[in-house]
Design a protein around this motif. Structure first.
Motif, PDB file in Angstrom:
ATOM      1  N   VAL A  75       0.841  -1.305   0.032  1.00 45.05           N
ATOM      2  CA  VAL A  75      -0.151  -0.040  -0.019  1.00 45.05           C
ATOM      3  C   VAL A  75       0.640   1.233  -0.004  1.00 45.05           C
ATOM      4  CG1 VAL A  75      -1.757   1.293   1.411  1.00 45.05           C
ATOM      5  CG2 VAL A  75      -1.941  -1.271   1.073  1.00 45.05           C
ATOM      6  N   SER A  76       2.102   1.227   0.815  1.00 42.14           N
ATOM      7  CA  SER A  76       2.858   2.653   1.051  1.00 42.14           C
ATOM      8  C   SER A  76       4.329   2.081   1.432  1.00 42.14           C
ATOM      9  CB  SER A  76       2.089   3.408   2.207  1.00 42.14           C
ATOM     10  OG  SER A  76       2.949   4.592   2.412  1.00 42.14           O
ATOM     11  N   PRO A  77       5.005   1.884   0.151  1.00 40.92           N
ATOM     12  CA  PRO A  77       6.341   1.374   0.508  1.00 40.92           C
ATOM     13  C   PRO A  77       7.090   1.980   1.218  1.00 40.92           C
ATOM     14  CG  PRO A  77       5.605   1.525  -1.697  1.00 40.92           C
ATOM     15  CD  PRO A  77       4.584   2.209  -1.079  1.00 40.92           C
ATOM     16  N   LYS A  78       6.949   3.380   1.567  1.00 44.07           N
ATOM     17  CA  LYS A  78       8.017   4.176   2.076  1.00 44.07           C
ATOM     18  C   LYS A  78       7.648   4.158   3.698  1.00 44.07           C
ATOM     19  CE  LYS A  78       8.766   7.490  -1.484  1.00 44.07           C
ATOM     20  NZ  LYS A  78       9.121   9.084  -1.663  1.00 44.07           N
ATOM     21  N   LYS A  79       6.557   3.863   4.153  1.00 41.40           N
ATOM     22  CA  LYS A  79       6.213   3.466   5.580  1.00 41.40           C
ATOM     23  C   LYS A  79       6.877   2.548   6.331  1.00 41.40           C
ATOM     24  CE  LYS A  79       1.695   6.165   5.880  1.00 41.40           C
ATOM     25  NZ  LYS A  79       1.976   6.794   4.546  1.00 41.40           N
ATOM     26  N   THR A  80       7.517   2.698   7.426  1.00 38.20           N
ATOM     27  CA  THR A  80       8.190   1.659   7.952  1.00 38.20           C
ATOM     28  C   THR A  80       7.698   1.432   9.546  1.00 38.20           C
ATOM     29  OG1 THR A  80       9.690   3.148   9.060  1.00 38.20           O
ATOM     30  CG2 THR A  80      10.312   2.153   6.936  1.00 38.20           C
ATOM     31  N   VAL A 105      -4.561   3.479  -0.245  1.00 36.77           N
ATOM     32  CA  VAL A 105      -4.968   2.459  -0.799  1.00 36.77           C
ATOM     33  C   VAL A 105      -5.934   2.911  -2.041  1.00 36.77           C
ATOM     34  CG1 VAL A 105      -6.957   0.539  -0.988  1.00 36.77           C
ATOM     35  CG2 VAL A 105      -5.162   0.560   0.781  1.00 36.77           C
ATOM     36  N   VAL A 106      -6.732   3.898  -1.898  1.00 37.27           N
ATOM     37  CA  VAL A 106      -7.805   4.560  -2.819  1.00 37.27           C
ATOM     38  C   VAL A 106      -6.698   5.280  -3.760  1.00 37.27           C
ATOM     39  CG1 VAL A 106      -9.681   6.260  -3.221  1.00 37.27           C
ATOM     40  CG2 VAL A 106      -9.604   4.808  -1.451  1.00 37.27           C
ATOM     41  N   LYS A 107      -5.642   5.950  -3.464  1.00 40.99           N
ATOM     42  CA  LYS A 107      -4.776   6.720  -4.488  1.00 40.99           C
ATOM     43  C   LYS A 107      -4.281   5.488  -5.569  1.00 40.99           C
ATOM     44  CE  LYS A 107      -2.551   9.185  -1.727  1.00 40.99           C
ATOM     45  NZ  LYS A 107      -1.514  10.527  -1.291  1.00 40.99           N
ATOM     46  N   ARG A 108      -3.747   4.493  -4.993  1.00 45.95           N
ATOM     47  CA  ARG A 108      -3.106   3.595  -5.519  1.00 45.95           C
ATOM     48  C   ARG A 108      -3.883   2.845  -6.708  1.00 45.95           C
ATOM     49  NH1 ARG A 108       1.756   1.008  -5.391  1.00 45.95           N
ATOM     50  NH2 ARG A 108       2.421   2.304  -3.742  1.00 45.95           N
ATOM     51  N   GLN A 109      -5.391   2.382  -6.125  1.00 49.52           N
ATOM     52  CA  GLN A 109      -6.263   1.927  -7.116  1.00 49.52           C
ATOM     53  C   GLN A 109      -6.655   2.813  -8.182  1.00 49.52           C
ATOM     54  OE1 GLN A 109      -9.447  -0.337  -4.944  1.00 49.52           O
ATOM     55  NE2 GLN A 109      -7.892  -1.484  -3.724  1.00 49.52           N
ATOM     56  N   ASP A 143      -1.498  12.194  -5.947  1.00 51.82           N
ATOM     57  CA  ASP A 143      -2.245  13.292  -4.935  1.00 51.82           C
ATOM     58  C   ASP A 143      -3.672  13.297  -5.399  1.00 51.82           C
ATOM     59  OD1 ASP A 143       0.170  13.582  -3.588  1.00 51.82           O
ATOM     60  OD2 ASP A 143       0.933  15.130  -5.245  1.00 51.82           O
ATOM     61  N   TYR A 144      -4.366  13.586  -4.303  1.00 54.74           N
ATOM     62  CA  TYR A 144      -5.738  13.945  -4.502  1.00 54.74           C
ATOM     63  C   TYR A 144      -5.836  15.336  -5.169  1.00 54.74           C
ATOM     64  CZ  TYR A 144      -7.261   9.767  -1.889  1.00 54.74           C
ATOM     65  OH  TYR A 144      -7.496   8.363  -1.491  1.00 54.74           O
ATOM     66  N   GLY A 145      -4.996  16.246  -5.010  1.00 51.99           N
ATOM     67  CA  GLY A 145      -5.454  17.459  -5.703  1.00 51.99           C
ATOM     68  C   GLY A 145      -4.051  18.245  -5.430  1.00 51.99           C
ATOM     69  N   THR A 146      -4.266  19.663  -5.888  1.00 53.46           N
ATOM     70  CA  THR A 146      -3.054  20.461  -5.911  1.00 53.46           C
ATOM     71  C   THR A 146      -3.081  21.917  -4.992  1.00 53.46           C
ATOM     72  OG1 THR A 146      -3.763  21.513  -7.826  1.00 53.46           O
ATOM     73  CG2 THR A 146      -2.290  19.596  -8.092  1.00 53.46           C
ATOM     74  N   ILE A 147      -4.246  21.894  -4.235  1.00 57.15           N
ATOM     75  CA  ILE A 147      -4.554  22.958  -3.387  1.00 57.15           C
ATOM     76  C   ILE A 147      -3.361  23.421  -2.534  1.00 57.15           C
ATOM     77  CG2 ILE A 147      -5.643  21.722  -1.656  1.00 57.15           C
ATOM     78  CD1 ILE A 147      -7.826  24.062  -1.633  1.00 57.15           C
ATOM     79  N   PHE A 148      -2.782  22.564  -1.900  1.00 57.76           N
ATOM     80  CA  PHE A 148      -1.449  22.958  -1.233  1.00 57.76           C
ATOM     81  C   PHE A 148      -0.333  22.449  -1.858  1.00 57.76           C
ATOM     82  CE2 PHE A 148      -4.859  21.504   2.193  1.00 57.76           C
ATOM     83  CZ  PHE A 148      -5.078  22.731   2.432  1.00 57.76           C
TER      84      PHE A 148
END
Length: 293
Positions: free
Chosen positions: A172-177, A242-246, A251-256
């Motif tokens: 799901v998130s390869p960078k998380k440890t 999970v939702v982003k990967r599928q 990213d969900y947006g660019t507002i920030f």
């Protein structure tokens, strides 16, 4: 990194500005606007476009109603509005059979429901801990929620970079440890306690809890609350990932700038906000009952 820091500083200033409207109707509308932006991010992430605009449009009046439901005149409309919302999606899928994917439509409703539930928690705190009775306790809990989420995220990031060796959820998130997650839990506890210390000094009391200065037991409770919140924050982050990967998006947006969209910043808040709100309100009612308030 520079862009992320600048965006974070601007975001904090905007947050302070929003909190100045806390005891007004403006606060409800601001929360509603943030919620609708987040729902639109879900809508776009799932691949819906202009042809499916009614599926997003129906969330606009519904979200406004939910965020205004702290006012009695609007609360009576929540149940019939919820029924009409469900009815709309049922009819819409029948009318657009074979044109709208049921799984994606269900995902939109479920994810949007989580988003509404999350941000409504702030409105619920405002409603049940009014300023005239509880001072700024509700605002404290809102800041505590954000400290739990963002403080934990920050500590997890740096702990992961410094000590990360064992993958937490590589698919799901390869960078998380695992090390990062542990650092996030400890960091959440530290940030929660610090926020409580600052509030106790500023307010010199915690009306909703003790009506006196905060004692050691309260810090223990906050620390335990932080442990659970940290785990919920990690799951919120993983759920959004999970939702982003599928959906095949980064990213969900660019507002920030440098951070992404509303959901990229509030993913760890999604499950923390309702949890802390329910605990805070329950404990407040318990204390009020014991003191005969």
């Amino acid at each position: 990194m520079k862009t992320r820091i600048i965006t974070a500083i601007v975001g904090i200033l905007v947050l302070i500005g929003v909190l100045f409207t806390f005891d007004t109707l403006v606060f409800n509308f601001v929360i509603a606007a943030i919620t609708l932006i987040a729902i639109h991010e879900v809508f776009k992430a799932l691949g819906f476009g202009r042809k499916e605009w009614p599926m997003y449009a129906v969330f606009v009046p519904y979200t406004l109603l939910i965020m205004l439901s702290s006012y009695q005149v609007w609360r009576r409309l929540v149940m019939p509005a919820s029924f009409l919302m469900v009815l709309f999606f049922g009819i819409y899928l029948v009318v657009r059979n074979a044109q709208v994917d049921f799984a994606k439509a269900s995902g939109l409703v479920m994810f949007s429901g989580i988003v509404i539930f999350c941000f409504y928690s702030f409105i619920r705190l405002k409603e049940l801990l009014p300023v005239e009775t509880y001072g700024y306790d509700a605002m404290f809990f809102i800041l505590l929620i954000l400290c739990f989420a963002w403080g934990g995220d920050t500590c997890a990031y740096f702990a992961g970079r410094a000590f990360g060796k064992h993958k937490l959820c590589p698919v799901v998130s390869p960078k998380k440890t695992v090390e990062g997650a542990i650092g996030g839990v400890l960091g959440t506890m530290v940030f929660g306690v610090i926020a409580t210390v600052i509030y106790s000094i500023a307010a010199n009391r915690m009306e909703a809890f003790t009506r006196t200065n905060i004692g050691v037991s309260m810090y223990v409770i906050i620390a335990l609350l932080a442990c659970v919140a940290a785990v919920l924050g990690i799951y919120g982050d993983l759920f959004a990932s999970v939702v982003k990967r599928q959906c095949g998006i980064k990213d969900y947006g660019t507002i920030f700038p440098g951070h992404g969209g509303i959901l990229d910043r509030f993913d760890s808040v999604m499950f923390i906000a309702p949890f802390v709100t329910m605990v805070a309100v329950s404990y407040t009612h318990l204390r009020a009952h014991e003191t005969g308030r």
